[in-house]
Design a protein around this motif. Structure first.
Motif, short mmCIF file in Angstrom:
data_model
loop_
_atom_site.label_atom_id
_atom_site.label_comp_id
_atom_site.label_asym_id
_atom_site.label_seq_id
_atom_site.Cartn_x
_atom_site.Cartn_y
_atom_site.Cartn_z
N GLY A 123 0.83 -1.20 0.00
CA GLY A 123 0.00 0.00 0.00
C GLY A 123 0.86 1.24 0.00
O GLY A 123 2.09 1.17 0.00
N ILE A 124 0.23 2.40 -0.01
CA ILE A 124 0.96 3.67 -0.06
C ILE A 124 1.51 3.97 1.33
O ILE A 124 0.76 4.04 2.30
CB ILE A 124 0.04 4.80 -0.53
CG1 ILE A 124 -0.46 4.51 -1.94
CG2 ILE A 124 0.77 6.14 -0.50
CD1 ILE A 124 -1.50 5.49 -2.44
N SER A 125 2.82 4.15 1.41
CA SER A 125 3.42 4.50 2.70
C SER A 125 3.55 6.02 2.77
O SER A 125 4.26 6.62 1.98
CB SER A 125 4.80 3.84 2.83
OG SER A 125 5.63 4.20 1.75
N ARG A 126 2.83 6.62 3.69
CA ARG A 126 2.83 8.07 3.81
C ARG A 126 3.66 8.50 5.01
O ARG A 126 3.76 7.79 6.01
CB ARG A 126 1.40 8.59 3.97
CG ARG A 126 0.50 8.26 2.77
CD ARG A 126 -0.85 8.95 2.92
NE ARG A 126 -1.74 8.60 1.82
CZ ARG A 126 -1.72 9.17 0.63
NH1 ARG A 126 -0.84 10.10 0.37
NH2 ARG A 126 -2.57 8.80 -0.31
N ARG A 127 4.22 9.71 4.89
CA ARG A 127 4.93 10.27 6.03
C ARG A 127 3.93 10.60 7.13
O ARG A 127 2.78 10.92 6.85
CB ARG A 127 5.66 11.56 5.61
CG ARG A 127 6.72 11.36 4.55
CD ARG A 127 7.35 12.70 4.21
NE ARG A 127 8.34 12.56 3.15
CZ ARG A 127 8.07 12.67 1.86
NH1 ARG A 127 6.82 12.89 1.47
NH2 ARG A 127 9.02 12.55 0.96
N SER A 128 4.37 10.52 8.37
CA SER A 128 3.48 10.87 9.46
C SER A 128 3.21 12.38 9.45
O SER A 128 4.02 13.16 8.95
CB SER A 128 4.11 10.47 10.80
OG SER A 128 5.36 11.10 10.96
N THR A 129 2.08 12.78 9.97
CA THR A 129 1.69 14.19 9.98
C THR A 129 1.96 14.80 11.35
O THR A 129 2.17 14.09 12.33
CB THR A 129 0.20 14.34 9.64
OG1 THR A 129 -0.56 13.60 10.60
CG2 THR A 129 -0.10 13.80 8.25
N PHE A 130 1.92 16.15 11.40
CA PHE A 130 2.05 16.83 12.67
C PHE A 130 0.75 16.70 13.47
O PHE A 130 -0.33 16.71 12.89
CB PHE A 130 2.32 18.33 12.46
CG PHE A 130 3.65 18.62 11.83
CD1 PHE A 130 4.83 18.24 12.44
CD2 PHE A 130 3.73 19.30 10.62
CE1 PHE A 130 6.05 18.50 11.87
CE2 PHE A 130 4.95 19.58 10.03
CZ PHE A 130 6.12 19.18 10.66
N THR A 131 0.88 16.58 14.76
CA THR A 131 -0.32 16.68 15.60
C THR A 131 -0.71 18.16 15.70
O THR A 131 0.09 19.05 15.34
CB THR A 131 -0.04 16.15 17.02
OG1 THR A 131 0.96 16.99 17.64
CG2 THR A 131 0.47 14.71 16.97
N LYS A 132 -1.92 18.43 16.19
CA LYS A 132 -2.35 19.82 16.33
C LYS A 132 -1.43 20.59 17.25
O LYS A 132 -1.10 21.76 17.01
CB LYS A 132 -3.80 19.87 16.85
CG LYS A 132 -4.83 19.49 15.81
CD LYS A 132 -6.24 19.67 16.35
CE LYS A 132 -7.27 19.33 15.28
NZ LYS A 132 -8.66 19.50 15.77
N GLU A 133 -1.00 19.92 18.33
CA GLU A 133 -0.13 20.60 19.29
C GLU A 133 1.24 20.90 18.67
O GLU A 133 1.82 21.97 18.89
CB GLU A 133 0.03 19.73 20.54
CG GLU A 133 0.86 20.39 21.64
CD GLU A 133 0.37 21.79 22.00
OE1 GLU A 133 1.24 22.67 22.16
OE2 GLU A 133 -0.85 22.00 22.09
#
Length: 248
Positions: A123-133
């Protein structure tokens, strides 16, 4: 008899090696590509040239089929310059090679596109995203960082970078697309909830439209006002938005 039926089925007697058709394709692509397309094609050409030309180079293009590509992928997994190639990387390479093979088909160097097996991916491996904090911390610290730039003569560069980060985060514009973004690429449209800024961008996947999140037009206005103050008049519509004063 083999040659006779080969020609009758649309083949050519002017057989060429993989390296010969690659050189012809590279030359034709560079000659016919517009400046906007060239960046996209440079990456495609490089993916084909770096490895497949070494492996297939002297082989007749008509002799390369599914079996040969299966052997190529096995070879490729243990032949690389920096890091072990992922399946996603190999599939991008496959797409680039298919562009060369379509050129061969158009020139009648082959009578049909060979089947190139895809490598299995998870599957597509995506970079992790920033949390809201985390994002709040980034934007808060950027504001302080820009202010501190005044005392060290870096305010202008830091201010532009701050808007750049905010615009990318609120539009999904890619780095390569932002590099070519001009004032003339922006327009305002009317939507159900008011006006919305739209950007016509160009990058590795060609042209596409991106919508700015509500409120992010303010970041564009800050850059426009900054440039107007520097020039003493409004910037030219064809001027690059993210402009370096050092290099232009």
């Amino acid at each position: 008899e083999e040659l006779y039926f080969h020609v009758k089925s649309g083949g050519s007697l002017q057989t060429k090696t993989y390296k010969q058709v690659f050189d012809e394709w590279k030359s034709a692509t560079n000659r016919t590509s517009s400046p906007d397309q060239k960046n996209k094609w440079d990456g495609t050409i490089s993916r084909v040239e770096t490895y497949s030309v070494e492996f297939f180079g002297p082989i007749n293009i008509e002799r390369i089929g599914r079996k040969e590509f299966a052997e190529y992928w096995e070879w490729r997994k243990s032949n690389y310059k920096r890091t072990l190639p992922s399946n996603e990387t190999l599939n991008r390479e496959r797409t680039a090679i298919l562009a060369l093979l379509r050129f061969c088909l158009e020139r009648s160097y082959i009578t049909s596109l060979p089947t190139i097996p895809k490598t299995e991916t998870n599957g597509i491996s995506r970079r992790s995203t920033f949390t809201k904090e985390e994002w709040r911390k980034i934007t808060r610290n950027m504001r302080e960082w820009v202010k501190e730039g005044k005392s060290v003569g870096k305010w202008r560069d830091r201010f532009v970078l701050q808007q750049y980060v905010l615009i990318l985060a609120n539009t999904g514009i890619r780095i390569g697309e932002a590099r070519h973004l001009r004032w003339s690429d922006l327009r305002t449209v009317q939507t159900m909830d008011g006006t919305r800024l739209i950007g016509d961008v160009r990058g590795k996947t060609g042209r596409r439209e991106v919508a700015f999140q509500k409120g992010s037009e303010d970041y564009i206005k800050r850059l426009y006002d900054l440039r107007s103050d520097e020039l003493g008049h409004k910037p030219d519509n064809d001027e690059i938005i993210f402009l370096s004063r050092k290099t232009g």
